[in-house]
Design a protein around this motif. Structure first.
Motif, PDB file in Angstrom:
ATOM      1  N   ARG A 113       8.919  -0.416 -25.739  1.00  0.00           N
ATOM      2  CA  ARG A 113       9.282  -0.815 -24.368  1.00  0.00           C
ATOM      3  C   ARG A 113      10.576  -0.143 -23.938  1.00  0.00           C
ATOM      4  O   ARG A 113      10.694   0.347 -22.804  1.00  0.00           O
ATOM      5  CB  ARG A 113       9.418  -2.334 -24.256  1.00  0.00           C
ATOM      6  N   ALA A 114      11.548  -0.085 -24.823  1.00  0.00           N
ATOM      7  CA  ALA A 114      12.827   0.540 -24.486  1.00  0.00           C
ATOM      8  C   ALA A 114      12.665   2.028 -24.196  1.00  0.00           C
ATOM      9  O   ALA A 114      13.415   2.599 -23.401  1.00  0.00           O
ATOM     10  CB  ALA A 114      13.826   0.325 -25.623  1.00  0.00           C
ATOM     11  N   LYS A 115      11.674   2.641 -24.823  1.00  0.00           N
ATOM     12  CA  LYS A 115      11.428   4.066 -24.607  1.00  0.00           C
ATOM     13  C   LYS A 115      10.524   4.336 -23.409  1.00  0.00           C
ATOM     14  O   LYS A 115      10.285   5.505 -23.074  1.00  0.00           O
ATOM     15  CB  LYS A 115      10.816   4.689 -25.869  1.00  0.00           C
ATOM     16  N   GLY A 116       9.998   3.277 -22.786  1.00  0.00           N
ATOM     17  CA  GLY A 116       9.276   3.505 -21.539  1.00  0.00           C
ATOM     18  C   GLY A 116       7.837   3.033 -21.466  1.00  0.00           C
ATOM     19  O   GLY A 116       7.180   3.257 -20.442  1.00  0.00           O
ATOM     20  N   LEU A 117       7.306   2.384 -22.522  1.00  0.00           N
ATOM     21  CA  LEU A 117       5.955   1.830 -22.426  1.00  0.00           C
ATOM     22  C   LEU A 117       6.035   0.536 -21.626  1.00  0.00           C
ATOM     23  O   LEU A 117       6.504  -0.484 -22.112  1.00  0.00           O
ATOM     24  CB  LEU A 117       5.370   1.561 -23.810  1.00  0.00           C
ATOM     25  N   THR A 118       5.583   0.584 -20.383  1.00  0.00           N
ATOM     26  CA  THR A 118       5.820  -0.534 -19.476  1.00  0.00           C
ATOM     27  C   THR A 118       4.710  -1.585 -19.481  1.00  0.00           C
ATOM     28  O   THR A 118       4.971  -2.767 -19.234  1.00  0.00           O
ATOM     29  CB  THR A 118       6.005  -0.022 -18.040  1.00  0.00           C
ATOM     30  N   MET A 119       3.462  -1.169 -19.745  1.00  0.00           N
ATOM     31  CA  MET A 119       2.358  -2.128 -19.671  1.00  0.00           C
ATOM     32  C   MET A 119       1.203  -1.675 -20.557  1.00  0.00           C
ATOM     33  O   MET A 119       0.976  -0.477 -20.720  1.00  0.00           O
ATOM     34  CB  MET A 119       1.863  -2.271 -18.226  1.00  0.00           C
ATOM     35  N   VAL A 120       0.471  -2.640 -21.111  1.00  0.00           N
ATOM     36  CA  VAL A 120      -0.766  -2.336 -21.824  1.00  0.00           C
ATOM     37  C   VAL A 120      -1.907  -3.134 -21.196  1.00  0.00           C
ATOM     38  O   VAL A 120      -1.713  -4.223 -20.650  1.00  0.00           O
ATOM     39  CB  VAL A 120      -0.677  -2.647 -23.333  1.00  0.00           C
ATOM     40  N   TYR A 121      -3.094  -2.556 -21.275  1.00  0.00           N
ATOM     41  CA  TYR A 121      -4.329  -3.196 -20.830  1.00  0.00           C
ATOM     42  C   TYR A 121      -5.109  -3.668 -22.060  1.00  0.00           C
ATOM     43  O   TYR A 121      -5.308  -2.894 -23.001  1.00  0.00           O
ATOM     44  CB  TYR A 121      -5.204  -2.214 -20.052  1.00  0.00           C
TER      45      TYR A 121
END
Length: 289
Positions: free
Chosen positions: A119-127
């Motif tokens: 998340r800190a590196k930029g993964l904002t959302m998962v489906y």
């Protein structure tokens, strides 16, 4: 840009840059699903992935959203995912959202620390696909897990700061399990309280076990009116006020979008109107919907 086989993405990723970081689906045994059947699941070589991003930077002057394909990108080693996300930040500073599909199994193998780092590196959302909150439906459809496990994995995603979009499929229980499928799916959504709830309508695809069950009469499909009755029952039982509810897939009989703390009555009224319209159709006309 190189792609292997058919590439799928959620409706909300229509304008995203799509890069395959894995090939296929790590589970790929769901009885209703025809996706990814032409390829075996594998991890794409990291250098190929990074090369595609470098090429995309040369091709596209503005990339605001990126979707990491295929069906279970989160299963990749956390360190490699971190490298991919670092590369995205370096090459596409204007990008505000990076998303991917995740299976319950891939969420399980990620530690809380790994998820927080992603998340800190930029993964904002998962489906993530719930499909149903009814264990009898999940077992019949070979989902591989019960509802409680899927809910637990959804809650794990959320508590580590990553937004969650969860989908389920109306009609998946047939007429026999219509009420249980609707009510228990709503209960599973309520327990996860995801940012987004997406409803699909069951489509029977050739080459799947479900197709054979429908053809031999062992599985009965809902009529369009029954499907909307199930949808209404689900919406009535939803208690996830922070969630955005969406029916924006090509399979749906009507388009809905709203929040449960402000738009429930309007959504129920829209379902009722659609059901009334569909009830005027003859059965032979349903096939055109």
């Amino acid at each position: 840009m190189r792609y292997v086989g058919s590439v799928y993405r959620p409706p909300s990723e229509a304008r995203s840059l799509i890069v395959q970081v894995t090939f296929g689906c790590s589970h790929n045994t769901c009885a209703f699903c025809s996706m990814y059947k032409e390829k075996r699941f594998s991890i794409r070589p990291l250098e190929e992935v990074l090369a595609d991003f470098r090429e995309a930077r040369q091709l596209y002057p503005q990339v605001e959203k990126i979707f990491l394909a295929d069906g279970d990108a989160l299963v990749r080693k956390a360190g490699e995912l971190g490298t991919i996300l670092d590369t995205i930040r370096e090459l596409f500073p204007e990008c505000g959202r990076v998303t991917c599909y995740a299976s319950p199994d891939s969420v399980k193998i990620r530690t809380d620390g790994e998820l927080q780092a992603l998340r800190a590196k930029g993964l904002t959302m998962v489906y993530m696909g719930l499909e149903s909150g009814c264990d009898a439906v999940l077992e019949k459809m070979k989902k591989g897990h019960d509802a409680a496990f899927i809910v637990e994995m959804g809650r794990k995603i959320r508590r580590n700061g990553i937004a969650l979009s969860v989908t389920a499929i109306t009609g998946l229980g047939g007429p026999t399990l219509l009420e249980k499928h609707a009510v228990e799916t709503a209960a599973a959504f309520n327990a996860m309280d995801p940012e987004y709830i997406g409803m699909l309508t069951l489509m029977v695809e050739p080459g799947t076990p479900l197709f054979d069950w429908v053809r031999d009469g062992s599985f009965k499909l809902l009529t369009p009116v029954e499907d909307l009755r199930e949808t209404r029952l689900l919406v009535e039982h939803l208690d996830s006020p922070g969630s955005v509810f969406r029916m924006n897939h090509a399979s749906n009989y009507l388009a809905l979008r709203g929040t449960l703390n402000g738009d429930r009555d309007a959504m129920l009224a829209a379902i009722d109107r659609a059901a009334a319209d569909l009830s005027l159709l003859r059965p032979e006309e349903w096939r055109g919907l």
